[in-house]
Design a protein around this motif. Structure first.
Motif, mmCIF file in Angstrom:
data_model
loop_
_atom_site.group_PDB
_atom_site.id
_atom_site.type_symbol
_atom_site.label_atom_id
_atom_site.label_comp_id
_atom_site.label_asym_id
_atom_site.label_seq_id
_atom_site.Cartn_x
_atom_site.Cartn_y
_atom_site.Cartn_z
ATOM 1 N N THR A 115 0.839 -0.996 0.071
ATOM 2 C CA THR A 115 0.018 0.108 -0.006
ATOM 3 C C THR A 115 0.879 1.239 0.049
ATOM 4 O O THR A 115 2.001 1.114 0.649
ATOM 5 N N GLU A 173 -2.046 5.696 2.542
ATOM 6 C CA GLU A 173 -3.282 5.233 1.918
ATOM 7 C C GLU A 173 -4.265 4.583 3.089
ATOM 8 O O GLU A 173 -3.923 4.004 3.997
ATOM 9 N N TYR A 206 -7.437 2.513 4.794
ATOM 10 C CA TYR A 206 -8.286 1.312 4.401
ATOM 11 C C TYR A 206 -9.598 1.124 4.124
ATOM 12 O O TYR A 206 -10.162 2.273 4.072
ATOM 13 N N ARG A 260 -2.618 1.833 -7.856
ATOM 14 C CA ARG A 260 -2.218 0.332 -7.798
ATOM 15 C C ARG A 260 -3.136 -0.512 -8.857
ATOM 16 O O ARG A 260 -2.608 -1.470 -9.197
#
Length: 816
Positions: free
Chosen positions: A335, A339, A341, A432
């Motif tokens: 991550t 960032e 959750y 990502r």
């Protein structure tokens, strides 16, 4: 549910287990203490692991080789081939898990052994013409010069340099070690009692290596064939299995993100597991390829019907795919800093749900088509028409995946319109997801390119040059004196071997303390000399432990089977089997040396009629002296700490990364100024995905950026290579203490960064091609992508610069 209705189930009680593993069921032992019966619990064994089977097979091969070697050299009654123990040493050294590997190892020994034996024979003959006194004076200088030549020689044919130096030392010191110079006239020349010692020695070594080859040859037509071709086919299916599991895990991950976090975490763990396992299997598969090629050249029956070109194509494709798989692993398991959750941010959850909604089904279909395509082309005999249809279906599923990804990102970004907070919090997951898409698409495209290619010559082995050309190129090679590590290795080995040869040259040491066996001091030094202190120290200790185990076992055998020659041979075979079976994969030298030392103790260094009780103490003393001499040279005369190198290079790695990001920012900032065309002449050429896959290969970055990338990779490789020797290096209070666990984690994180360096370079090259072919009025230019990326890279470089400055304040010499 009440306790009365609760069904009792018998469970394994670990607290009652005695830790033994004997069978699948508990073994009950009744003990009547009062009216109670006690049970002894045993740990269950469900099946014998593949590793244990491989260990048994390797131990059986080694023991059979030892039995055959000593049967031919000792129990046959022949006297022409002396020094039986060295035949066994070379037999065990060249013995590999496959026939091709054993043949290549034998070739690596035979090719340099012949010239080394001839040169050492000539040197020994020249020294024998001198008087004994001159011989004793010249021997230390001769062996020191030989060590320098062997370790500094750049010729690729000179392999197994420690064994070659051992042969030279054994041949040159043998005439002097077998002469009792304290009781003879030192002014007379040495008469060689065995003028054919060198040919006999070479013959002994060849007998041992022949035994290793025969062990594999006799199994060629059996179901337990040990050919590399069979192992390659097994590993290919394992790679295919791991690839399919990786795609299925990624599919499960994409179907679960934003919806089922627990399932997504499990899938992420499986992605990491299968990627790493796939990398290990590909590494083993790549190692077996040369062994398979040599078996094919030798026309072994086991290679009939095997398509070597197809196998090499598969391996080349798998290696190309692995870098994309590792990028998938990074994009899903790592991550970004800061960032949020999924459970803590509704915007992140909504974006991930959109991605999952669009990509779940198409990914499952893509994984299915990939598996079908790979099986059809590499593992099944499918008609050509069916193959063409399979290729079309794979291309169609790839296009569906691409369109679904485009729609997923469009819908996800539509949720973020006019919401700056949501845009910032979801930037990490979107980045990502894009990286994962590019990596997976490229992964599958590698297979598609192989299947559609008709004139692919990349996987074929290059043509070998002619013998005369190879000789000329070898003679033009520069010697390794400028290589610091090679120069240090040669120098310290020369010094250690020169000191060890004094046990042969000095009359008192040779004649009164170690007559006929004084060569073992030098043999020890030649054997344990390695580049790094930690590796050499560990090998020295392993040699001592192996000597003690072999000595104790030999004394036992000598006492119990003093006159029974067959029992001695069987006992020697048994210790070889047990040593190989119980060897530590990380430190196999101790077990291997224990196995080979028993033979040299039972049957002597040069003569077979030794008294074990008298020889064992002398042998232990000489090995100890050799280890002590080398450690003195290694740690006092030429000190070098792998711990220091690891610490210094990790600090240097931060500075190299800083320079890399600075050069990347500089290169990226120049992209916006590229003058585009008045209008596009080729719509496909400005397709971003096409540019990321193929177009970037036509462009180059600046030499400064290329040099900075090379510097990062070289520094990391140095730190990674020194990490294991550093962990083995002794801590005597005179060097630094290394936090091995912390540095392992730091290097693992650095490795994740290095995996993404290639993506950064591809991105920069793609930007160059994209903006160079884009029209001047294209709306994409208004987005200022190069400027944004350049600013981000420059910010990273500044942060690394501040970190490096703080490091330099605290550690001015680069050491902790």
């Amino acid at each position: 549910m009440s306790d009365n209705h609760h069904e009792h189930r018998q469970r394994w009680n670990r607290r009652k287990s005695d830790g033994a593993a004997w069978g699948d069921e508990m073994i009950s032992t009744s003990r009547f203490i009062g009216s109670q019966t006690h049970q002894s619990h045993r740990e269950p064994i469900h099946k014998i692991s593949a590793e244990f089977k491989e260990r048994i097979a390797a131990a059986a091969r080694a023991s059979i080789v030892t039995f055959a070697t000593f049967s031919l050299l000792v129990f046959s009654g022949q006297e022409a081939l002396p020094v039986a123990w060295i035949g066994n040493v070379f037999a065990i050294s060249v013995l590999k898990s496959t026939l091709g590997g054993t043949f290549l190892s034998t070739k690596d020994v035979v090719v340099p052994m012949i010239p080394v034996a001839l040169v050492s024979w000539a040197v020994s003959a020249a020294l024998s013409l001198c008087s004994t006194e001159v011989y004793r004076i010249l021997l230390p200088f001769v062996v020191a010069l030989a060590a320098m030549v062997v370790f500094l020689c750049p010729w690729p044919q000179l392999t197994m340099k420690n064994l070659m130096l051992l042969i030279f030392y054994l041949v040159v010191s043998n005439p002097l070690s077998l002469r009792n110079v304290a009781a003879e006239d030192i002014s007379s020349p040495i008469e060689d009692d065995e003028p054919l010692f060198v040919p006999s020695l070479v013959g002994t070594i060849c007998i041992g290596m022949l035994a290793s080859l025969l062990v594999h040859i006799v199994l060629i037509k059996s179901t337990r064939s040990t050919t590399a071709s069979r192992q390659v086919q097994i590993l290919m299916r394992q790679v295919s299995h791991e690839t399919n599991q990786l795609l299925l895990s990624l599919t499960r991950y994409m179907q679960s993100i934003g919806k089922a976090s627990d399932v997504a975490r499990q899938a992420r763990t499986l992605i990491d597991f299968h990627t790493k396992r796939r990398r290990r299997i590909i590494k083993s598969l790549d190692k077996y390829l040369p062994e398979m090629r040599i078996e094919n050249k030798l026309r072994f029956p086991s290679n009939n019907g095997i398509d070597i070109d197809a196998i090499e194509t598969f391996v080349a494709c798998a290696k190309h795919q692995q870098k994309h798989a590792e990028l998938v692993q990074v994009a899903t398991s790592q991550t970004l800093l800061g960032e949020d959750y999924t459970s803590k941010n509704n915007h992140v959850r909504e974006v991930k749900e959109k991605i999952s909604e669009h990509l779940g089904y198409v990914l499952e279909k893509l994984a299915l088509e990939y598996s079908k395509s790979e099986t059809a082309f590499f593992f099944a005999n499918v008609p050509k028409e069916d193959k063409e249809q399979i290729i079309r279906e794979l291309a169609h599923s790839m296009e569906d995946y691409r369109e679904a990804t485009r729609q997923a990102f469009y819908d996800a970004e539509a949720l973020l319109l006019n919401n700056d907070d949501a845009s910032r919090s979801t930037a990490g997951p979107l980045i990502r997801a894009r990286v994962a898409f590019l990596a997976l698409f490229s992964f599958v495209h590698e297979l598609h390119d192989v299947l559609t290619s008709t004139n692919d010559e990349s996987a074929k082995a290059p043509e070998t040059a002619k013998s005369m050309t190879q000789i000329v190129s070898c003679l033009k090679m520069k010697w390794l004196w400028n290589d610091i590590s090679k120069r240090r290795l040669a120098t310290k080995t020369a010094a250690g071997l020169s000191l060890a040869s004094l046990w042969v040259s000095i009359p008192y040491l040779n004649s009164h303390l170690a007559y006929t066996n004084s060569v073992w001091v030098g043999i020890t030094v030649a054997s344990i000399s390695l580049e790094t202190t930690g590796a050499a120290y560990t090998k020295a200790l392993d040699r001592l432990w192996g000597t003690l185990i072999a000595a104790a076992y030999s004394l036992f055998i000598g006492k119990v089977f003093h006159v029974n020659a067959l029992a001695k041979l069987l006992a020697l075979t048994l210790i070889t089997f047990l040593s190989t079976l119980l060897s530590n994969p990380n430190r196999p030298y101790a077990s291997r040396y224990a196995a080979t030392s028993v033979g040299s103790i039972l049957y002597g260094s040069f003569y077979n009629n030794v008294q074990v009780d008298d020889y064992v103490p002398t042998r232990i003393m000489l090995i100890f002296v050799g280890v002590a001499i080398f450690l003195f040279v290694e740690m006092i005369l030429f000190p070098r700490s792998s711990k220091t190198i690891v610490q210094a290079t990790t600090v240097q790695l931060f500075e190299d990364f800083e320079q890399l990001f600075y050069q990347s920012s500089k290169c990226c900032s120049a992209i916006s100024s590229l003058s585009g065309k008045d209008k596009e002449s080729n719509d496909n050429f400005v397709d971003p995905l096409w540019m990321l896959r193929y177009g970037h290969k036509e462009f180059d970055v600046s030499s400064s950026l290329t040099d900075s990338v090379a510097a990062v990779k070289n520094t990391f490789a140095l730190a990674k290579g020194e990490m294991q020797p550093a962990s083995m290096e002794p801590s005597l209070g005179i060097n630094i203490i290394l936090d091995s666990v912390g540095y392992d984690r730091l290097l693992n994180e650095s490795e994740n960064m290095i995996v993404q360096i290639d993506l950064l370079l591809v991105t920069l090259k793609s930007f160059q091609g994209y903006y160079g072919q884009m029209s001047k009025e294209h709306p994409v230019r208004d987005l200022q992508w190069p400027s944004l990326l350049s600013g981000s890279l420059l910010h990273i470089a500044h942060q690394l610069s501040e970190i490096s400055d703080e490091f330099r304040l605290v550690f001015p010499h680069g050491l902790f």
